[in-house]
Design an enzyme around this catalytic site. Sequence first.
Site, mmCIF file in Angstrom:
data_model
loop_
_atom_site.group_PDB
_atom_site.id
_atom_site.type_symbol
_atom_site.label_atom_id
_atom_site.label_comp_id
_atom_site.label_asym_id
_atom_site.label_seq_id
_atom_site.Cartn_x
_atom_site.Cartn_y
_atom_site.Cartn_z
ATOM 1 N N ASP A 44 16.806 -10.915 97.936
ATOM 2 C CA ASP A 44 17.533 -12.048 98.746
ATOM 3 C C ASP A 44 19.042 -11.931 98.427
ATOM 4 O O ASP A 44 19.799 -12.489 99.236
ATOM 5 C CB ASP A 44 16.891 -13.306 98.646
ATOM 6 C CG ASP A 44 16.894 -13.895 97.366
ATOM 7 O OD1 ASP A 44 17.445 -13.161 96.306
ATOM 8 O OD2 ASP A 44 16.280 -14.988 96.999
ATOM 9 N N SER A 45 19.477 -11.054 97.636
ATOM 10 C CA SER A 45 20.721 -10.693 97.483
ATOM 11 C C SER A 45 21.594 -10.418 98.512
ATOM 12 O O SER A 45 22.697 -10.552 98.756
ATOM 13 C CB SER A 45 21.320 -9.871 95.986
ATOM 14 O OG SER A 45 20.281 -8.620 96.516
ATOM 15 N N ASP A 83 11.553 -9.558 98.323
ATOM 16 C CA ASP A 83 11.788 -10.917 97.647
ATOM 17 C C ASP A 83 11.204 -11.964 98.690
ATOM 18 O O ASP A 83 11.597 -12.074 99.914
ATOM 19 C CB ASP A 83 13.441 -11.165 97.502
ATOM 20 C CG ASP A 83 13.652 -11.273 96.311
ATOM 21 O OD1 ASP A 83 13.038 -11.648 95.378
ATOM 22 O OD2 ASP A 83 14.918 -11.296 95.854
ATOM 23 N N LYS A 112 8.213 -10.468 95.550
ATOM 24 C CA LYS A 112 8.622 -11.219 94.173
ATOM 25 C C LYS A 112 8.961 -12.263 94.476
ATOM 26 O O LYS A 112 9.424 -12.881 95.321
ATOM 27 C CB LYS A 112 9.867 -10.129 94.027
ATOM 28 C CG LYS A 112 10.842 -10.757 92.769
ATOM 29 C CD LYS A 112 11.680 -9.666 92.364
ATOM 30 C CE LYS A 112 13.138 -9.984 92.938
ATOM 31 N NZ LYS A 112 13.742 -11.166 92.867
ATOM 32 N N GLU A 114 10.259 -15.967 92.060
ATOM 33 C CA GLU A 114 10.928 -16.478 90.936
ATOM 34 C C GLU A 114 10.525 -17.580 90.145
ATOM 35 O O GLU A 114 10.035 -18.166 91.062
ATOM 36 C CB GLU A 114 12.532 -16.737 91.282
ATOM 37 C CG GLU A 114 13.392 -15.674 91.996
ATOM 38 C CD GLU A 114 14.857 -16.162 92.001
ATOM 39 O OE1 GLU A 114 15.347 -17.401 91.837
ATOM 40 O OE2 GLU A 114 15.525 -15.306 92.571
ATOM 41 N N GLU A 181 16.132 -11.509 84.609
ATOM 42 C CA GLU A 181 17.547 -11.353 84.969
ATOM 43 C C GLU A 181 18.490 -12.330 83.676
ATOM 44 O O GLU A 181 18.274 -13.361 83.300
ATOM 45 C CB GLU A 181 17.536 -12.160 86.282
ATOM 46 C CG GLU A 181 19.288 -12.162 86.593
ATOM 47 C CD GLU A 181 19.662 -12.223 88.283
ATOM 48 O OE1 GLU A 181 18.342 -12.269 88.802
ATOM 49 O OE2 GLU A 181 20.490 -12.061 88.747
HETATM 50 O O1 KIV Z 1 17.667 -10.412 95.104
HETATM 51 C C1 KIV Z 1 17.934 -9.592 94.237
HETATM 52 O O2 KIV Z 1 18.658 -8.649 94.315
HETATM 53 C C2 KIV Z 1 17.309 -9.733 92.781
HETATM 54 C C3 KIV Z 1 17.876 -9.046 91.740
HETATM 55 C C4 KIV Z 1 19.048 -9.702 91.151
HETATM 56 C C5 KIV Z 1 16.695 -8.539 90.720
HETATM 57 O O3 KIV Z 1 16.325 -10.688 92.757
#
Ligand code: KIV
Length: 263
Positions: A44-45, A83, A112, A114, A181
């Site tokens: 989600d970056s 994500d 993924k 968090e 992280e």
């Molecule tokens: O969103 C992302 O790119 C991530 C990485 C920082 C691991 O979760």
Amino acid sequence: MRKKLTISSIQKAKGQRPLVMITAYDALFAKLFEESADMILVGDSLNMSFAGKSDTLSATLQQMIYHTNAVCAGAPNSFVVCDMPFGTYITKEKALQNAIEVFQSTAADCVKIEGGREKADVIRYLTENGIAVCGHIGLLPQSVRSEGGYKVKGRSKEEKEALIEDAKAVAAAGAFCMVIEGTKADVAEAVAKAVTIPVIGIGAGNGVDGQVLVFSDMLGLFEEFTPKFVKKYMDGATLVKEAVALYAKEVGSREFPTEEYTY
Ligand code: KIV
């Protein structure tokens, strides 16, 4: 052509070789990364590096599905991690509904999530229902507003113990691997030693089971800020700007297109 990794081959890598994960958000880059990376993370970056937002919180499930589809199309032989964006897994029922949507709309291999102990129930519910989960502990970008910034974890004995408990809970809930992280290197190493699943670090030193970087950071394309842990493997921003400036100059002077580029 590289053989696609499976959950079992990813897990077997622990203790044998470091795993290589990189983010991608589209088919073009995913295809370029396929040969070298073990796993591609549609993080989600993308909300920051591609959508230009100041954090990841406004990324939506539909955005993640759109980008995951593009990555899967570009890199069909890659293990793809999607994500789950902020707010899409606040209850186990909501998480399952949204993760099923990801699995039905894309070829992602896992999602993924968090969070540590507080997300164990969600992770268990997903894995019990056929959704593979990659955990994410330590610095959690989706908590940036509630935490008042990006804070490195593992600076105290209490934080170290809490992270080890988080990792154990995430692993016990059925996650097949996890990201850690923004964590002190010695603590991340202790976390990796405390669980039998691979722990992939970002800003977590060299004692873990693999590394992940955001591709636009490591290619030097993202210029807003550079975290200490980012190594720029090329100066992408300068190269792109120079190329586009040269193109603009040649268009202006009619040097481009020459005969070679003309029908
Ligand atoms: O969103 C992302 O790119 C991530 C990485 C920082 C691991 O979760």
